[in-house]
Design an enzyme around this catalytic site. Structure first.
Site, PDB file in Angstrom:
ATOM      1  N   GLU A 221     -11.885  -1.411  64.779  1.00 31.00           N
ATOM      2  CA  GLU A 221     -10.648  -0.767  65.509  1.00 31.00           C
ATOM      3  C   GLU A 221     -10.802   0.755  65.932  1.00 31.00           C
ATOM      4  O   GLU A 221     -10.556   1.281  66.934  1.00 31.00           O
ATOM      5  CB  GLU A 221      -9.340  -0.971  64.676  1.00 31.00           C
ATOM      6  CG  GLU A 221      -8.989  -2.258  64.452  1.00 31.00           C
ATOM      7  CD  GLU A 221      -9.640  -3.018  63.295  1.00 31.00           C
ATOM      8  OE1 GLU A 221     -10.644  -2.563  62.726  1.00 31.00           O
ATOM      9  OE2 GLU A 221      -8.921  -3.745  62.418  1.00 31.00           O
TER      10      GLU A 221
ATOM     11  N   SER B 145     -25.373   1.109  54.175  1.00 37.06           N
ATOM     12  CA  SER B 145     -25.834   0.907  53.006  1.00 37.06           C
ATOM     13  C   SER B 145     -24.996   2.129  51.880  1.00 37.06           C
ATOM     14  O   SER B 145     -25.100   1.710  50.675  1.00 37.06           O
ATOM     15  CB  SER B 145     -27.523   1.072  52.588  1.00 37.06           C
ATOM     16  OG  SER B 145     -27.733   2.368  53.300  1.00 37.06           O
TER      17      SER B 145
ATOM     18  N   ASN C  77     -17.331  -3.397  63.715  1.00 35.64           N
ATOM     19  CA  ASN C  77     -17.530  -2.793  62.486  1.00 35.64           C
ATOM     20  C   ASN C  77     -19.124  -2.719  62.384  1.00 35.64           C
ATOM     21  O   ASN C  77     -19.752  -3.555  62.775  1.00 35.64           O
ATOM     22  CB  ASN C  77     -16.818  -3.590  61.339  1.00 35.64           C
ATOM     23  CG  ASN C  77     -17.062  -4.941  61.221  1.00 35.64           C
ATOM     24  OD1 ASN C  77     -17.412  -5.657  62.258  1.00 35.64           O
ATOM     25  ND2 ASN C  77     -16.953  -5.589  59.985  1.00 35.64           N
TER      26      ASN C  77
ATOM     27  N   CYS D 198      -7.149   2.500  59.591  1.00 39.15           N
ATOM     28  CA  CYS D 198      -7.087   2.216  61.033  1.00 39.15           C
ATOM     29  C   CYS D 198      -5.484   2.498  61.515  1.00 39.15           C
ATOM     30  O   CYS D 198      -5.246   2.922  62.546  1.00 39.15           O
ATOM     31  CB  CYS D 198      -7.555   1.081  61.293  1.00 39.15           C
ATOM     32  SG  CYS D 198      -9.552   0.969  61.194  1.00 39.15           S
TER      33      CYS D 198
END
Ligand code: THU
Length: 132
Positions: free
Chosen positions: A58, A49, A45, A93
């Site tokens: 994933e 910001s 991952n 995902c």
């Protein structure tokens, strides 16, 4: 499914998880997709910001595979831990993965123990997928 490849994918997911870019949540996820020919592609991952720009591990693993022309995804290994348990993929995902193969196996690894905690088919946790 070749269990030797699954074992290798689990090790890789645990290792790549360390590269997660998580300055905001501190929640690290490592993912590995396994293709039909037993190739492996990794993802972590990557947070931003501008929070909505964050991408899950994933999807990055899947997109790495697709980028080099490998679209026959057999399984995805996800390594993380939350409240002592391995985590399921998020809804976005699940939808993205299901466009490639709703029958794929989803293998959840507890990154504290390093062990596989659950194995399910994507269609079991994402039934009635939208397919255009
Ligand atoms: N995350 C993933 O990478 N995969 C999931 O299935 C759930 C959420 C990430 C996104 C964000 O960096 C952090 O976990 C908290 O949502």
């Amino acid at each position: 499914m070749d269990e030797k490849i699954v074992k290798k994918a689990v090790e890789r997911a645990l290792k790549v998880r360390e590269n997660a870019h998580v300055p905001y949540s501190r929640f690290k996820v490592g993912a590995v997709v396994i293709t039909g020919s037993g190739e492996i592609f990794e993802g972590v991952n990557v947070e931003n910001s501008s929070f909505g720009a964050t991408v899950c591990a994933e999807r990055i693993a899947l997109f790495n595979s697709v980028t080099v022309g490998r679209k026959d995804i057999w399984a995805i290994v996800i390594a993380s831990v939350l409240d002592g348990k391995a985590v399921f993929p998020c809804g976005i995902c699940r939808q993205v993965l299901s466009d490639f193969n709703p029958e794929m196996e989803v293998i959840l690894v507890n990154s504290d123990s390093g062990e596989i905690e659950k194995r399910v088919l994507l269609k079991e946790i994402f039934p009635d997928n939208f397919k255009f």
